[in-house]
Enzyme design. Structure first.
Site, PDB file in Angstrom:
ATOM      1  N   SER A 161       0.828  -1.198   0.000  1.00  0.00           N
ATOM      2  CA  SER A 161       0.000   0.000   0.000  1.00  0.00           C
ATOM      3  C   SER A 161       0.870   1.259   0.000  1.00  0.00           C
ATOM      4  CB  SER A 161      -0.957  -0.038   1.195  1.00  0.00           C
ATOM      5  OG  SER A 161      -1.969   0.926   1.084  1.00  0.00           O
ATOM      6  N   GLU A 255      -9.757  -3.961  -6.161  1.00  0.00           N
ATOM      7  CA  GLU A 255      -9.246  -2.875  -5.330  1.00  0.00           C
ATOM      8  C   GLU A 255      -9.433  -1.519  -6.028  1.00  0.00           C
ATOM      9  OE1 GLU A 255      -5.601  -3.139  -3.107  1.00  0.00           O
ATOM     10  OE2 GLU A 255      -5.223  -5.146  -3.897  1.00  0.00           O
ATOM     11  N   HIS A 285      -7.409  -5.812  -0.229  1.00  0.00           N
ATOM     12  CA  HIS A 285      -6.189  -5.019  -0.129  1.00  0.00           C
ATOM     13  C   HIS A 285      -5.214  -5.688   0.837  1.00  0.00           C
ATOM     14  CE1 HIS A 285      -3.889  -1.334  -0.455  1.00  0.00           C
ATOM     15  NE2 HIS A 285      -3.911  -1.132   0.860  1.00  0.00           N
TER      16      HIS A 285
END
Length: 335
Positions: A161, A255, A285
């Site tokens: 991320s 996502e 995620h």
């Protein structure tokens, strides 16, 4: 779908159950949270507390680290760890929560899969800090690894991320500084566009099981604070990636960050950077954190391990297991 991407079809009930539960019960709550600096502070503590419930194998050796003036922790597990091999791991959490502690369920598995020590960095984050503080910390830690005698051919930079973002911009900064680049980089659901302009931000908003778009926009503003969120060292999807080492990108098909990963892969290929792009059907995620619980997650971690082995070999890094790298339960590792 990009034909150059590897597509992994969902096959487990566990993966479906997790995505459904998050979409129905967690995401609606997060979407209603009024994001403020105080809420950010509370979220940091709460996220660490919840994720520490995920199990860490009893044979994992964890030791505090201070490298280049940046805190963190070393994790080592398994008897096949190669002493000179290091995964510098940059945790995710949207540049406002997460820590080495919150990501242990993933980092210890990466140590085993990659046969490497993992250095999980506790870089500075908003609301107390903002860009470029995390970048400065990551570069300082990498410099310190080199100064301690670790060869760049044996180093992998990985992150999820926001940590995927930080992994990329760290390599861009290392390239600017003329420092040797790592053997490769592993990017898990990377957030590469802090302008939030990717098509999937709109197209996958309803399908996305975890991340509300309003949260993305608030976090972007908090991190970039006074800087252009579209600049290359904040949104590397817009950067010239020429000269970077091989990349592995893993992302879930639903996502909101899917197009970040897709555009990054296309940009890297255009720049001549080798890319392994893996799309995992309907996975949440950073689903890799659920390895051991969700079969697709365990398989994804194995794929990362195979990529790291190949990348280190092709970079001319160390392949042979050394006696001093072997661990026994309860014995401290050579760090």
């Amino acid at each position: 779908m990009n034909t150059e991407a590897q597509f992994f079809k969902a096959f487990s009930w566990q993966g479906r159950a997790v995505a459904t539960a998050l979409r129905r019960f967690v995401k609606p709550v997060v979407a209603r949270v009024p994001f403020t600096p105080r809420v950010m502070k509370f979220s940091q503590l709460g996220f660490d507390t919840v994720t520490l419930a995920l199990p860490v194998h009893q044979d994992v050796h964890i030791a505090p680290a201070d490298i280049g003036g940046v805190p963190g922790e070393w994790l080592v597990t398994g008897r096949q760890v190669i002493s000179g091999r290091v995964v510098l791991y940059l945790h995710g959490g949207g540049y406002f929560f997460g820590s080495p502690r919150s990501h242990r369920s993933l980092t210890w598995r990466l140590s085993r899969a990659c046969r490497a020590k993992v250095l999980a960095l506790d870089y500075r984050q908003p609301p107390d800090w903002h860009y470029p503080a995390p970048l400065d910390d990551a570069v300082a830690a990498y410099r310190a690894l080199l100064s301690r005698g670790y060869r760049s051919e044996n180093i992998i930079i990985a992150g999820d991320s926001a940590g995927g973002n930080l992994s990329l911009v760290t390599m861009l900064r290392l390239r600017e500084l003329g420092l040797p680049l790592p053997a490769a980089s592993v990017l898990i659901s990377p957030w590469c566009d802090l302008t939030c302009s990717g098509d999937s931000v709109r197209e996958n908003e309803a399908q996305e099981p975890m991340i509300p778009v309003n949260a993305l926009r608030f976090i972007s503003a908090s991190y970039s604070r006074g800087s252009d969120p579209g600049s290359a060292l904040i949104s590397p999807v817009f950067a010239d990636l020429a000269g970077l080492p091989p990349l592995m990108i893993q992302v879930g098909s639903t996502e909101v960050l899917f197009s970040d990963a897709e555009r990054l892969a296309a940009s890297a290929r255009k720049a001549g950077v080798p890319v392994t792009m893996q799309v995992w059907e309907n996975m949440i995620h950073v689903f890799q954190a659920l390895a051991g619980w969700v079969p697709e997650s365990s398989l994804a971690v194995k794929e990362i391990g195979a990529f790291v082995e190949q990348s280190v070999r092709e970079a001319g890094g160390e392949q042979q297991l050394r006696q001093r790298a072997q661990l026994v339960r309860g014995a401290p590792a050579r760090l």
